[in-house]
Structure formats: structure tokens, C-alpha cells
Design an enzyme around this catalytic site. Structure first.
Site, PDB file in Angstrom:
ATOM      1  N   LYS A  38      29.507  52.667  61.005  1.00 30.95           N
ATOM      2  CA  LYS A  38      29.133  51.554  60.134  1.00 30.95           C
ATOM      3  C   LYS A  38      30.374  50.759  59.730  1.00 30.95           C
ATOM      4  O   LYS A  38      31.509  51.186  59.981  1.00 30.95           O
ATOM      5  CB  LYS A  38      28.406  52.074  58.895  1.00 30.95           C
ATOM      6  CG  LYS A  38      29.234  53.021  58.048  1.00 30.95           C
ATOM      7  CD  LYS A  38      28.433  53.578  56.876  1.00 30.95           C
ATOM      8  CE  LYS A  38      29.285  54.540  56.054  1.00 30.95           C
ATOM      9  NZ  LYS A  38      28.580  55.021  54.868  1.00 30.95           N
ATOM     10  N   TYR A 260      54.669  36.843  41.720  1.00 36.59           N
ATOM     11  CA  TYR A 260      53.854  36.391  40.593  1.00 36.59           C
ATOM     12  C   TYR A 260      54.123  37.236  39.349  1.00 36.59           C
ATOM     13  O   TYR A 260      54.156  38.466  39.408  1.00 36.59           O
ATOM     14  CB  TYR A 260      52.364  36.483  40.933  1.00 36.59           C
ATOM     15  CG  TYR A 260      51.855  35.372  41.811  1.00 36.59           C
ATOM     16  CD1 TYR A 260      51.867  34.047  41.365  1.00 36.59           C
ATOM     17  CD2 TYR A 260      51.342  35.640  43.071  1.00 36.59           C
ATOM     18  CE1 TYR A 260      51.390  33.025  42.160  1.00 36.59           C
ATOM     19  CE2 TYR A 260      50.857  34.621  43.881  1.00 36.59           C
ATOM     20  CZ  TYR A 260      50.887  33.319  43.416  1.00 36.59           C
ATOM     21  OH  TYR A 260      50.406  32.308  44.214  1.00 36.59           O
ATOM     22  N   MET A 313      48.202  36.810  48.156  1.00 38.44           N
ATOM     23  CA  MET A 313      47.126  36.733  49.127  1.00 38.44           C
ATOM     24  C   MET A 313      47.630  36.816  50.564  1.00 38.44           C
ATOM     25  O   MET A 313      47.019  37.464  51.421  1.00 38.44           O
ATOM     26  CB  MET A 313      46.324  35.441  48.934  1.00 38.44           C
ATOM     27  CG  MET A 313      45.125  35.323  49.866  1.00 38.44           C
ATOM     28  SD  MET A 313      44.189  33.807  49.613  1.00 38.44           S
ATOM     29  CE  MET A 313      43.450  34.123  48.020  1.00 38.44           C
TER      30      MET A 313
END
Length: 370
Positions: A38, A260, A313
């Protein structure tokens, strides 16, 4: 995408996947070893994994959704394919068209499938799921007893199954309670094959009360090189290797905030390499570093190069100060997952589990299969 333009490259070793299946199959040769594929085969690629596992000898596969079953069916025309997430209303004909076997976990699902079989004479079978302690999917013990006391489901099931909740913690008594209850419920239809053991149950093997394997075992994450049972060693090979491209090198004086929020500052004059992957590519933000809380490591050769500052990101900063001079340059590749950093290592550094690391591997990487 070609590796020449990608920020990350992901190498998937199908030979290692096959070897892991053989290793797991050998743990209990008296029962069949299936394969759970899966979630795009835990991130490594569903059709590629099914084809490789079929060549290794796997004949039964488990997926979560019918859409996955259709892909698995194309890759393994002659295999049994079970759909763990049950039977959506009105979907019987769609399952039969694919040749997929729903895992039925409620009286409503069982009644709908029985009606379809009676109306069409469909030869496709289905599994019945008993809830023995997960409190997720499956018939309660009372429902199971009532069903078989009333004459059974109205068709011959191909499998009776349940799912272990705590097998990754060998000292938990719940696993033996689940085994004993499943053995009792399985006796309601003793001529139907039974399945209980997941990856952890397969590695654990047995409890004080008996064998967890029954007739068919369902390893999932362990196929892909992750060991959910840290207390038990297993000769599992890494299946995935993730490398990230260096896109910039820079010098940062001592005390310079990185990333950040400036949550981590350099503790010395530091050489940084900026990598072209981030949390959008499956490297979790929690693996980053902060003052007083070191992050995970990437590797340049055999040198551990800690993540420094927050992962963003698309980018990670690593400290390459200790790498030999001229061994890291723009365009080079460094190891995120591989020989030095296993799936479970990165998971622990991220405060999660190997399952999540594998299934989060992004589609932006250049992929190659070996």
C-alpha cells in the site's frame, strides 16, 4: 526527471527488496509470506515493487484502496490482491472487475458482498476482518460469533484476519491477548486460512501462548528495510538511498544564525553546504538543528555533517567544516539516506517512525531502480 536537474536523487534497490522478502519468508516457512504494498509500496513505487516481489516468489499482496489494487493487478496478473480498507457502498462490481478481494470489516460490508455473490455468481472471494484489540476496523468478537452462529457470511471467505496493535513492543501483554482471541474466532471457520502477523508480529514470531504466524503473514515496512521491532535484530537490507545536491557553499562566522527563526547559531567559523531538498521532499522539519538540540546528519563520504538550523520546504543547511578540503563542491551529492543513515535512524532524529519516512519520499527526486 533526470538527475542532472533534480535536487535529490532516489535510488531504489529492488534486489534488496527481494532479499528482504526472502529473509522474512524464511522466518516461518510453514506459513505463506505475503507483501503489503500500500501507499505506493511505502514510497518506493507500486508496480516496480510488485513485479520484483513476484519474481522473488510473493503470490499475495495487500493494498489499501481499489485504485492501488488495479495497479498491482496489472503488475501481477495471477496474484491474490486484498484491499485492506474494505468495501465502499456500491463497489462490488468494480472490485470483481479488477479481481480484487475486499477485506470486509462490518456486517454491512459482508451483507453487500454476499448479496452481490448471490446475484451474480461471482467467483471472487473476500476476507473477513475481526477486531481483536485495535479498535479500528473489523467485526467485534460478538458480531463475529453471531455471524457464524447464524450460518456464516453467505459466501466462503478466502481469509480470516486481524491486526496486531502492540507487537512492536514485545513485553506488552496485549499481543498474547489478541493472539488468543483471534485463535478462538478463527475456530468459527477452521477450514479458512487465517492471518494475524504484520511486520512486527512476523519478526516477533510467537508469544508465550503460541505462534503469531497462522497461515499467512503480512510484512509491510520491514520489506523496505525498516525494523519496527528494535529489540529483535533482522538481516534487512536498505532499499532506498536518497542523496541531495549541493547548490551553494558558504562561510559563516561564529555566532551566525542559520535558517528560519535563527534557532541555531554557528559555534565556530563554519563552512556550510546548502542542499536542494527539504520537507517537501520527505526530510522532516523536525530533523533540523537548534541550539542545544542537534539535528540529523548527512554524510560526505564517511564524515557526519550535521543539519544546522531549521529545514525549509526546499533547502537544508549542513555543517561540512570537518569534511576534508575540496571534498565538497557545488553540484556534488551527499547522503541523506543510505549506508550511514538508515530509514530508522532518520526517523528517530525526526521524532517519528520509519513508515512515515518511507511514505513521505517526494516525487521531485530523480528516481532510478537497480
Amino acid at each position: 526527471m533526470t538527475a542532472g536537474c533534480a535536487g535529490g536523487r532516489l535510488t531504489i534497490d529492488l534486489g534488496a527488496l527481494q532479499d528482504n522478502w526472502r529473509t522474512l519468508a524464511a522466518l516461518a516457512p510453514g506459513s505463506e509470506c505475503a507483501a503489503v504494498v500500500k501507499a505506493d509500496a511505502y514510497g518506493v513505487g507500486l508496480p516496480e515493487a510488485v513485479q520484483a516481489l513476484t519474481r522473488a516468489g510473493a503470490r499475495t499482496f495487500f493494498v489499501a484502496h481499489l485504485s492501488e489494487a488495479a495497479i498491482a493487478r496489472a503488475a501481477a496478473p495471477d496474484s491474490a490482491i486484498y484491499v485492506l480498507n474494505g468495501l465502499p457502498p456500491g463497489a462490488c462490481a468494480a472490485y470483481a472487475a479488477v479481481g480484487a478481494r475486499p477485506v470486509l470489516g462490518s456486517t454491512e460490508e459482508i451483507a453487500e458482498w454476499a448479496g452481490f455473490v448471490a446475484a451474480t455468481g461471482a467467483a471472487e472471494s473476500a476476507a473477513i476482518h475481526f477486531d481483536t484489540g485495535m479498535t479500528r476496523l473489523g467485526l467485534s468478537p460478538e458480531e463475529a460469533r453471531a455471524l457464524f452462529a447464524a450460518g456464516g457470511p453467505g459466501f466462503r471467505p478466502s481469509l480470516l484476519m486481524s491486526h496486531l496493535a502492540c507487537a512492536d513492543e514485545p513485553d506488552r501483554p496485549e499481543t498474547e491477548r489478541q493472539r488468543a482471541l483471534f485463535a478462538e474466532l478463527r475456530a468459527l471457520a477452521p477450514d479458512v486460512p487465517a492471518s494475524l502477523a504484520n511486520s512486527a508480529g512476523n519478526l516477533l514470531g510467537k508469544t508465550a501462548g503460541g505462534d503469531l504466524g497462522f497461515d499467512l503473514r503480512r510484512p509491510g515496512v520491514s520489506l523496505y528495510g525498516s525494523n519496527p521491532l528494535r529489540a529483535r535484530s533482522a538481516e534487512l537490507k536498505p532499499v532506498v538511498r536518497l542523496e541531495a545536491r549541493v547548490i551553494q557553499l558558504r562561510q559563516a562566522p561564529e555566532g551566525t544564525p542559520v535558517g528560519y527563526g535563527g534557532v541555531e547559531r554557528t559555534r565556530r567559523p563554519t563552512k556550510l553546504a546548502i542542499l536542494s531538498v527539504g520537507y517537501a521532499d520527505g526530510v522532516f522539519r523536525a530533523a533540523g538543528g537548534a541550539d542545544g538540540a542537534p539535528g540529523a546528519c548527512a554524510y560526505v563520504g564517511d564524515i557526519c555533517c550535521p543539519y544546522i538550523g531549521r529545514i525549509s520546504m526546499d533547502l537544508i543547511a549542513i555543517d561540512v567544516t570537518d569534511a576534508p578540503e575540496n571534498t565538497v563542491k557545488r553540484g556534488d551529492w551527499v547522503e541523506i539516506l543510505g549506508d550511514h543513515v538508515g530509514v530508522d535512524d532518520l526517523a528517530r532524529a525526526s521524532g517519528t517512525i520509519g513508515y512515515e519516512v518511507l511514505t513521505a519520499l517526494g516525487r521531485r527526486h530523480a528516481r532510478r531502480y537497480v
